[in-house]
Design an enzyme around this catalytic site. Structure first.
Site, short mmCIF file in Angstrom:
data_model
loop_
_atom_site.label_atom_id
_atom_site.label_comp_id
_atom_site.label_asym_id
_atom_site.label_seq_id
_atom_site.Cartn_x
_atom_site.Cartn_y
_atom_site.Cartn_z
N ASP A 34 0.96 -1.24 0.08
CA ASP A 34 -0.09 -0.16 -0.08
C ASP A 34 0.73 1.51 0.12
O ASP A 34 1.98 1.24 0.85
CB ASP A 34 -0.73 -0.09 1.31
CG ASP A 34 -2.35 -0.63 1.10
OD1 ASP A 34 -2.84 -1.17 -0.18
OD2 ASP A 34 -2.28 -2.03 2.02
N ASP A 172 -9.99 -6.77 -0.60
CA ASP A 172 -9.16 -5.91 0.29
C ASP A 172 -9.78 -5.54 1.70
O ASP A 172 -10.45 -4.55 1.21
CB ASP A 172 -8.08 -4.69 -0.26
CG ASP A 172 -7.00 -4.31 0.54
OD1 ASP A 172 -7.01 -4.91 1.72
OD2 ASP A 172 -6.23 -3.57 -0.12
#
Length: 234
Positions: A34, A172
């Site tokens: 991320d 996610d």
């Protein structure tokens, strides 16, 4: 076959090499990195250097998830990545971003925040490798899975099937042994987990339990559909 991606957001960055190795040995299919800019989401996380470092530490595929406002500025920095995920909410010209990602040899994935309707990606659905459905608000690890997102996943799966696309569905956010079956039954192909993997003392057992929970749900769903199909034929 359900794939599992290990999000390093919950990894110990002081021992990243060891964390990557443990996840590899546990059988994860890829790593998810991320990247947050503090603008598109309130948090700031890994920079370009960390993503590139992860790529050097593993032979497995690496996906970089761009939670940033200015996607254009970052795409070309990740030409060695296997997958590049951008948020539809952050771009005005998605086809341009998709083509740029493809031009550097990566596979494009488009992400949607929980409140973003599927209509936002209707016209690019056949041009991306996958759609990443956020099942928590983006920006922080350890949040709880938003149950109503299973409805969104089901609708997305129907859109893909009805149009004859081969687009994958990534899920996610809040993925663990309890929520993985919910996502899989709804139509998920790929599960991204952070604290459910790196937050555990025994990473190998954590991945094993996660995969078994997902596969059990997949098999039950297959048997249910087969039974219903046979009932309709009789």
């Amino acid at each position: 076959m359900i794939k599992i991606g290990a999000s390093i957001l919950s990894a110990d960055f002081g021992h990243l090499r060891e964390e990557i190795k443990k996840a590899e040995e546990a059988g994860v299919d890829f790593f998810h990195v991320d990247m947050m800019d503090g603008h598109f989401v309130p948090n700031i996380s890994m920079g370009i250097g960390i993503a590139k470092h992860v790529k050097k530490l593993t032979e497995l595929p690496v996906e970089v998830h761009l939670m940033v406002e200015n996607v254009d500025l970052f795409v070309n920095e990740f030409e060695e990545m296997d997958y590049i995920t951008f948020h539809i909410e952050a771009v005005k010209f998605p086809f341009r971003i998709i083509n740029r990602i493809k031009s550097i040899g990566a596979k494009p994935i488009v992400a949607l925040n929980p409140a973003t309707p599927l209509d936002a990606i209707e016209y690019i659905l056949g041009d991306v490798y996958a759609v990443l459905v956020m099942t928590v608000e983006p920006g922080f690890s350890g949040q709880k899975f938003i149950p109503v997102m299973t409805k969104k996943i089901r609708k997305l799966k129907s859109m893909i099937v009805e149009n004859g696309y081969d687009t994958k569905i990534f899920v996610d956010g809040g993925i663990n042994v309890e929520t993985a079956p919910l996502a899989v039954k709804a139509g998920a192909d790929v599960l991204v987990a952070a604290s459910a993997i790196f937050g555990k003392d025994d990473v190998k057992t954590a991945v094993k339990n996660l995969r078994e929970a997902a596969l059990e749900a997949l098999n039950k769903d297959f048997l249910t559909k087969s039974f219903n199909s046979n009932e309709e034929k009789q």
